[in-house]
Design a protein around this motif. Structure first.
Motif, mmCIF file in Angstrom:
data_model
loop_
_atom_site.group_PDB
_atom_site.id
_atom_site.type_symbol
_atom_site.label_atom_id
_atom_site.label_comp_id
_atom_site.label_asym_id
_atom_site.label_seq_id
_atom_site.Cartn_x
_atom_site.Cartn_y
_atom_site.Cartn_z
ATOM 1 N N ILE A 57 0.789 -1.239 0.000
ATOM 2 C CA ILE A 57 0.000 0.000 0.000
ATOM 3 C C ILE A 57 0.819 1.286 0.000
ATOM 4 O O ILE A 57 0.291 2.335 -0.354
ATOM 5 N N LEU A 58 2.115 1.220 0.390
ATOM 6 C CA LEU A 58 2.906 2.451 0.533
ATOM 7 C C LEU A 58 4.070 2.559 -0.443
ATOM 8 O O LEU A 58 4.580 3.668 -0.670
ATOM 9 N N SER A 59 4.521 1.467 -0.989
ATOM 10 C CA SER A 59 5.705 1.461 -1.842
ATOM 11 C C SER A 59 5.539 2.405 -3.029
ATOM 12 O O SER A 59 4.453 2.523 -3.606
ATOM 13 N N ASP A 64 -0.275 5.611 -8.147
ATOM 14 C CA ASP A 64 -1.036 6.571 -7.356
ATOM 15 C C ASP A 64 -2.518 6.201 -7.288
ATOM 16 O O ASP A 64 -3.155 6.342 -6.230
ATOM 17 N N SER A 65 -3.070 5.749 -8.397
ATOM 18 C CA SER A 65 -4.494 5.399 -8.428
ATOM 19 C C SER A 65 -4.801 4.247 -7.478
ATOM 20 O O SER A 65 -5.831 4.248 -6.789
ATOM 21 N N THR A 66 -3.884 3.264 -7.421
ATOM 22 C CA THR A 66 -4.066 2.123 -6.519
ATOM 23 C C THR A 66 -3.922 2.567 -5.067
ATOM 24 O O THR A 66 -4.694 2.152 -4.198
ATOM 25 N N PHE A 67 -2.931 3.417 -4.804
ATOM 26 C CA PHE A 67 -2.743 3.942 -3.454
ATOM 27 C C PHE A 67 -3.985 4.692 -2.990
ATOM 28 O O PHE A 67 -4.469 4.492 -1.867
ATOM 29 N N GLU A 68 -4.540 5.544 -3.835
ATOM 30 C CA GLU A 68 -5.729 6.316 -3.458
ATOM 31 C C GLU A 68 -6.929 5.401 -3.220
ATOM 32 O O GLU A 68 -7.707 5.618 -2.283
ATOM 33 N N ARG A 69 -7.062 4.382 -4.040
ATOM 34 C CA ARG A 69 -8.183 3.446 -3.875
ATOM 35 C C ARG A 69 -8.070 2.682 -2.568
ATOM 36 O O ARG A 69 -9.050 2.523 -1.833
ATOM 37 N N LEU A 71 -6.343 3.626 0.062
ATOM 38 C CA LEU A 71 -6.454 4.579 1.153
ATOM 39 C C LEU A 71 -7.920 4.855 1.475
ATOM 40 O O LEU A 71 -8.312 4.933 2.653
ATOM 41 N N ALA A 72 -8.739 4.986 0.452
ATOM 42 C CA ALA A 72 -10.168 5.211 0.668
ATOM 43 C C ALA A 72 -10.791 4.035 1.408
ATOM 44 O O ALA A 72 -11.643 4.214 2.288
ATOM 45 N N ARG A 73 -10.345 2.836 1.061
ATOM 46 C CA ARG A 73 -10.851 1.635 1.733
ATOM 47 C C ARG A 73 -10.422 1.612 3.203
ATOM 48 O O ARG A 73 -11.223 1.305 4.097
ATOM 49 N N ALA A 118 -1.465 8.375 4.887
ATOM 50 C CA ALA A 118 -2.353 7.295 5.310
ATOM 51 C C ALA A 118 -2.531 7.216 6.825
ATOM 52 O O ALA A 118 -3.348 6.436 7.306
ATOM 53 N N GLY A 119 -1.758 7.997 7.582
ATOM 54 C CA GLY A 119 -1.845 7.943 9.041
ATOM 55 C C GLY A 119 -1.166 6.733 9.642
ATOM 56 O O GLY A 119 -1.494 6.312 10.752
ATOM 57 N N ILE A 120 -0.219 6.153 8.914
ATOM 58 C CA ILE A 120 0.513 4.972 9.385
ATOM 59 C C ILE A 120 1.805 5.449 10.048
ATOM 60 O O ILE A 120 2.681 6.012 9.396
ATOM 61 N N LYS A 121 1.905 5.231 11.347
ATOM 62 C CA LYS A 121 2.988 5.820 12.141
ATOM 63 C C LYS A 121 4.260 4.975 12.141
ATOM 64 O O LYS A 121 5.370 5.499 12.085
#
Length: 287
Positions: A57-59, A64-69, A71-73, A118-121
């Motif tokens: 999810i972060l690599s 970008d489109s996959t990351f945004e999709r 992230l929305a999930r 994404a808020g991943i710390k």
């Protein structure tokens, strides 16, 4: 005088009550390293967190489109995703002739930027493929280089207010960073607030490490993985006793999560018993 004595007693009892509640709230929350597709199932079983794959999810390799999709999930989930594992791909070596600092730090920068969005710390740093000793590599020199690049990666993490949490892996998976003592020494030498440690109880048990090793690692611990030693199964499968490790974590004032990182034969059937089993052992230690 009786009035003041009563007031003093009331204050004392109130303090004990608050202290008791604080101790109860100190029990680490539980989660699972798995796909966010298992959100509803694991939430119903009692878990609070899912740990996803950073490569998934972060690599920077993820469009970008996959990351945004994705992230929305994640933002619609019942559970929280605040940590990721699988940090570095094996194609990026961290020391030796194959290491390219520009490539390494560029990858980390892109990943940490997305982690912040994404808020991943916390990003767990196992990544044996990136840090294994290759044939002919000197362990002493390699450790120096690993510490140096880790300090630079930590600076990138600081830029985005994220944390890299190195974990040790057992000797069947890693021929270099394979004990909690070793990675604790690395963290001490990196000496950076954005470079911390993940304690993995499965790997510790595989290597026969003493729970007391957690105490020395304590100042650097921010995260925990767990699975049974036998077959890397979910806690409760073989009723293995984690309490000595939990006791050391409590003594070290551990404040993070405990994430199951195991194999599952049937997650739907095994997840609730695993949650119950871990909760019972934690309650015994933290009561």
């Amino acid at each position: 005088m009786k009035k003041y004595a009563f007031l003093l007693l009331f204050i004392l009892l109130q303090g004990l009550y608050l202290q008791s509640n604080a101790q109860k709230s100190a029990i680490p929350p539980l989660g699972v390293c798995t796909s966010f597709e298992n959100d509803s199932l694991l939430h119903a079983a009692g878990f609070a967190y899912i740990e996803e794959s950073a490569r998934k999810i972060l690599s920077p390799a993820v469009p970008d489109s996959t990351f945004e999709r994705q992230l929305a999930r994640i933002r619609k989930m019942k559970m929280k995703v605040e940590t990721c594992n699988l940090f570095m791909p094996a194609t990026i070596r961290l020391f030796g002739k194959e290491a390219d600092e520009k490539v390494i730090l560029g990858y980390v920068d892109s990943l940490m930027q997305r982690a912040k969005i994404a808020g991943i710390k916390i990003i767990v740093f196992g990544s044996a493929g990136s840090r294994k000793l290759l044939d002919g590599q000197d362990p002493v020199q390699s450790k120096k280089e690993l510490i140096a690049i880790s300090r630079k990666m930590a600076e990138v993490a600081k830029k985005y207010d994220r944390i890299i949490a190195m974990e040790s892996l057992n000797t069947s998976e890693d021929n270099f960073m394979n004990s909690l003592k070793i990675v604790t020494d690395v963290a001490q030498q990196v000496n950076h607030p954005n470079f911390r440690l993940t304690v993995d109880l499965y790997h510790m048990m595989k290597e026969g490490e003493d729970p007391k090793d957690i105490l020395k690692a304590g100042p650097y611990l921010v995260h925990c993985h767990i699975a049974e030693k036998e077959g890397r199964r979910a806690p409760g499968t073989n009723k293995e006793d984690f309490k000595p490790y939990f006791a050391a974590m409590r003594q070290a004032n551990y404040k993070g999560r405990i994430m199951i990182e195991s194999g599952w034969k049937n997650m739907a059937e095994e997840c609730k018993p695993a949650f119950t089993f871990l909760s019972e052992q934690l309650n015994e230690v933290y009561k």
